[in-house]
Write a protein that holds these residues in place. Structure first.
Motif, PDB file in Angstrom:
ATOM      1  N   UNK A  47       0.584  -0.977  -0.125  1.00 48.94           N
ATOM      2  CA  UNK A  47      -0.511  -0.117  -0.325  1.00 48.94           C
ATOM      3  C   UNK A  47       0.486   0.955   0.214  1.00 48.94           C
ATOM      4  N   UNK A  48       0.291   2.171  -1.170  1.00 52.24           N
ATOM      5  CA  UNK A  48       1.322   3.381  -0.900  1.00 52.24           C
ATOM      6  C   UNK A  48       1.197   4.641   0.303  1.00 52.24           C
ATOM      7  N   UNK A  49       2.238   4.620   0.532  1.00 51.75           N
ATOM      8  CA  UNK A  49       2.283   5.277   2.142  1.00 51.75           C
ATOM      9  C   UNK A  49       3.083   6.122   1.591  1.00 51.75           C
ATOM     10  N   UNK A  50       2.998   8.038   0.895  1.00 50.15           N
ATOM     11  CA  UNK A  50       4.249   8.890   1.005  1.00 50.15           C
ATOM     12  C   UNK A  50       4.978   9.414   2.363  1.00 50.15           C
ATOM     13  N   UNK A  57      10.830   9.260   6.733  1.00 46.51           N
ATOM     14  CA  UNK A  57       9.558   9.497   7.575  1.00 46.51           C
ATOM     15  C   UNK A  57       8.276   9.332   6.722  1.00 46.51           C
ATOM     16  N   UNK A  58       7.172   8.818   7.337  1.00 46.42           N
ATOM     17  CA  UNK A  58       5.875   8.640   6.062  1.00 46.42           C
ATOM     18  C   UNK A  58       4.581   9.532   7.436  1.00 46.42           C
ATOM     19  N   UNK A  59       4.967  10.218   8.944  1.00 38.88           N
ATOM     20  CA  UNK A  59       3.817  10.269   9.808  1.00 38.88           C
ATOM     21  C   UNK A  59       3.528  12.424   9.689  1.00 38.88           C
ATOM     22  N   UNK A  60       2.881  12.540   9.160  1.00 40.07           N
ATOM     23  CA  UNK A  60       2.854  14.573   9.055  1.00 40.07           C
ATOM     24  C   UNK A  60       3.803  15.252   7.594  1.00 40.07           C
ATOM     25  N   UNK A  61       3.471  14.243   6.925  1.00 44.27           N
ATOM     26  CA  UNK A  61       3.621  14.757   5.964  1.00 44.27           C
ATOM     27  C   UNK A  61       3.037  15.752   5.053  1.00 44.27           C
ATOM     28  N   UNK A  68       7.179  15.947  -1.056  1.00 45.51           N
ATOM     29  CA  UNK A  68       6.890  15.445   0.052  1.00 45.51           C
ATOM     30  C   UNK A  68       7.355  15.585   1.370  1.00 45.51           C
ATOM     31  N   UNK A  69       7.723  16.142   2.077  1.00 45.33           N
ATOM     32  CA  UNK A  69       8.798  16.541   3.373  1.00 45.33           C
ATOM     33  C   UNK A  69       7.848  16.761   4.126  1.00 45.33           C
TER      34      UNK A  69
END
Length: 80
Positions: A47-50, A57-61, A68-69
């Motif tokens: 599953x794609x997660x930006x 890091x994938x939280x609070x992007x 994406x940062x």
């Protein structure tokens, strides 16, 4: 890796259908993005997660100039 004993054929357009059991288990819903990788002769779907382009890091992007940062890396760039 767990084998579910399911076989699906590829259609003439190269598509396969993911069984409902797999979609439910992976929380895949209509419209979700799926990333594809190959490794040692295997095809891996997830599953794609930006994620942050710098640290992963994938939280609070957030999106900054189409990238994406994460907040921490954005702050580091401001202080650079």
């Amino acid at each position: 890796m767990k084998s579910l004993g399911m076989v699906r054929k590829i259609d003439e357009l190269g598509r396969i259908v993911l069984p409902i059991e797999i979609r439910r288990n992976m929380d895949l819903n209509t419209g979700d993005g799926v990333e594809m990788f190959t490794e040692k002769g295997r095809i891996i779907l997830q599953k794609y997660a930006p994620a942050c382009i710098f640290c992963g890091e994938a939280d609070e992007i957030i999106t900054y100039k189409d990238k994406k940062i994460c907040p921490e890396c954005l702050e580091a760039l401001k202080n650079f």
